[in-house]
Scaffold this active site. Structure first.
Site, PDB file in Angstrom:
ATOM      1  N   ASP A 242      20.459  47.187  53.060  1.00  0.00           N
ATOM      2  CA  ASP A 242      20.810  46.973  51.642  1.00  0.00           C
ATOM      3  C   ASP A 242      19.765  46.213  50.809  1.00  0.00           C
ATOM      4  O   ASP A 242      19.263  45.176  51.257  1.00  0.00           O
ATOM      5  CB  ASP A 242      22.078  46.128  51.520  1.00  0.00           C
ATOM      6  CG  ASP A 242      23.198  46.547  52.427  1.00  0.00           C
ATOM      7  OD1 ASP A 242      23.053  47.515  53.164  1.00  0.00           O
ATOM      8  OD2 ASP A 242      24.233  45.867  52.399  1.00  0.00           O
TER       9      ASP A 242
ATOM     10  N   GLU B  76      32.115  47.939  50.374  1.00  0.00           N
ATOM     11  CA  GLU B  76      31.006  46.996  50.533  1.00  0.00           C
ATOM     12  C   GLU B  76      30.188  46.948  49.238  1.00  0.00           C
ATOM     13  O   GLU B  76      30.251  47.858  48.405  1.00  0.00           O
ATOM     14  CB  GLU B  76      30.101  47.421  51.699  1.00  0.00           C
ATOM     15  CG  GLU B  76      30.825  47.447  53.036  1.00  0.00           C
ATOM     16  CD  GLU B  76      29.943  47.768  54.235  1.00  0.00           C
ATOM     17  OE1 GLU B  76      30.114  47.125  55.283  1.00  0.00           O
ATOM     18  OE2 GLU B  76      29.083  48.661  54.139  1.00  0.00           O
TER      19      GLU B  76
END
Ligand code: FRU
Length: 502
Positions: A27, A209
């Site tokens: 990420d 998420e």
């Protein structure tokens, strides 16, 4: 590193996208523009090229296209892994970590506590601060600052709210397995008070998420603001695996109210196609936006991978790249809204010549037609086409004979398709070879595609960025042909141009 791995690394190493020199990333974290520089932090394993030892890697860019890697910014230790989060510029020194004349950057990240910690098994939110513009970081002594005793509470994105309800910090984070976004407020980034929760809603086929929340003007009108809540989920995307969805609505300083909720509660799998998706491809995940971007631009980056096969993609010594940086804007459409995306950096200075290949209007017949002079592995292809009798037509990139990655339109189904079954190496994971599709609309029978090809990926922006599909590919270095194709009939190519970047 052996000569063989060096070759592999350079075969797939992107020219327009960020990849770490020789380690793993996932990420994007802590995206912020500060002191004239774009900072990209990211989930990084400093010791290996698979997931683990999660820390924040760091790179900077002056132009959103060329990146310089820096030493790891925030490192895991015996007690915690450093999971995803964000960075704010605390210009009024509300946290007290800096001074009024030298205010700090503050990182808000998830501590994923390890067996060495008294908090083992918990995910909670922690702080670190930088007094040198983001290059070195100190963890706050009183971490964590927000602990719900939950094992799945993560990915804080903090924004500054200035509105009718006051002026304060707002955190959006997730209770991942509850499919919930939780919103908190704070005056000083240290004491947090629960505001509200959002969800479950729309896609809930996997854990929620990396949320984000930001206002955008509708059709560029600053007097017509809507709030956008983005939520990534894994798995459960429209073409399987990891993906990002978004909601459009209002945020009053306490509660986000969605005007685009289709399914309130747990997902109806038959309605996946009705939800709003950041990207319909297999490889655009954990997307979040920059803080403090100049000119109120809303700039986002996604991780260009999918948890289904992320640890197995055939690159070495590095593994995984970011997407290109995208500017997102909001358009009204049929009484609702759509996020529209464009590449944010200007790659023109990287081009040898602009454009390097053009084609005037031409009708193509059934089959595939190699474009002599258009070959390449780092290029932007702009194409407008009008399907005739063909049931599918479009482009083949990174090709070799009839093989390659197909990017086409199926007009009878109103779908755009990316077919990577013959894109090169696909056998490293059973779910990689795929035909992925998205709905696409035309008002006049014409379709416009802008495709960025960059050694191990294609990023497709269709109809001015109303639909995007991002996909990894692993072709042979020698597979560079660009072709046009039509299946079962004819199609008209109205214009095509190819710009080479390397
Ligand atoms: C998303 C994610 C986040 C977490 C991080 C760990 O890809 O699972 O929820 O913070 O990756 O690396």
């Amino acid at each position: 590193m052996t000569a063989a791995t060096a070759t592999t690394a350079e075969t797939f190493r992107p020219a327009l996208h960020y990849a770490a020199r020789n380690t793993w990333l996932n990420d994007p974290n802590g995206l912020i523009f500060h002191d004239g520089v774009y900072h990209l932090y990211y989930q990084n394993n400093p010791l290996d090229n698979v997931w683990g030892n999660m820390s924040w890697g760091h790179a900077t860019s002056p132009d959103l296209l060329t990146w310089t890697e820096h030493p790891v910014a925030i490192t895991c230790d015996d007690e915690e892994d450093i999971f995803s989060g964000s960075i704010v510029f605390d210009r009024d020194n509300t946290s007290g970590f800096g001074t009024d004349s030298a205010p700090p950057l503050v990182a808000i990240y998830t501590s994923a506590f390890k067996p060495g910690s008294a908090h083992h098994g918990v995910q909670a939110q922690s702080l670190a601060y930088s007094l040198d513009g983001g290059y070195t970081w100190t963890k706050h002594a009183a971490n964590p600052v927000l602990n719900r005793g939950s094992a799945e509470f993560r990915d804080p994105k903090v924004l500054r709210y200035d509105g009718g309800a006051g002026s304060y910090w707002v955190m959006v984070a997730v209770e991942a397995t509850d499919f919930q976004v939780v919103l908190y407020k704070s005056k000083d980034l240290k004491d947090w008070e629960l505001l509200s929760t959002f969800g479950p809603a729309n896609a809930t086929g996997g854990v929620w998420e990396c949320p984000d929340l930001f206002p955008l003007p509708v059709d560029g009108d600053p007097n017509d603001l809507q709030w956008v809540l983005t939520v990534n989920l894994n798995p459960g995307g429209p073409n399987s695996g990891s993906a990002g969805q978004y909601f459009v609505g209002d945020f009053d300083g306490t509660t986000f109210s969605s005007a685009t909720t289709v399914t309130d509660g747990l997902q109806d799998p038959d309605r996946l196609g009705e939800y709003l998706w950041l990207d319909w491809g297999r490889d655009y995940y954990a997307a979040v936006s920059f803080s403090e971007a100049p000119d109120n631009r809303r700039l986002m980056i996604g991780w260009m991978n999918n948890w289904q096969y992320a640890n197995e993609i055939p690159t070495s010594p590095w593994r995984s790249t970011m997407s290109m940086v995208r500017e997102v804007s909001l358009q009204s459409m049929d009484g609702s809204w759509r996020l529209v995306q464009q590449v944010a950096g200007d790659p023109a200075p990287l081009a040898e010549q602009t454009p390097s290949f053009t084609l005037a209007a031409v009708e193509i017949s059934d089959g595939h037609h190699v474009l002599d002079g258009a070959a390449g592995s780092v290029q932007r292809i702009e194409l407008a086409l009008t399907p005739g009798t063909a049931e599918e037509c479009g482009l083949i990139v990174r090709g070799d004979g009839a093989q390659g990655t197909r990017i086409g339109i199926r007009p009878a189904d109103d779908r755009i398709v990316v077919d990577r079954r013959e894109s090169g190496q696909t056998d490293f994971h059973g779910s990689f070879a795929s035909v992925d599709t998205a709905p696409i609309r035309t008002t006049d029978g014409t379709y416009e595609l802008t495709v960025y090809v960059d050694r191990c990926s294609v990023e497709v922006f269709a109809q001015g960025g109303q639909v995007t599909l991002t996909e990894l590919i692993f072709p042979a270095a020698t597979s560079t042909a660009v072709s046009l194709y039509a299946v079962g009939g004819t199609a008209t190519i109205n214009n095509l141009s190819v710009t080479q970047y390397a």
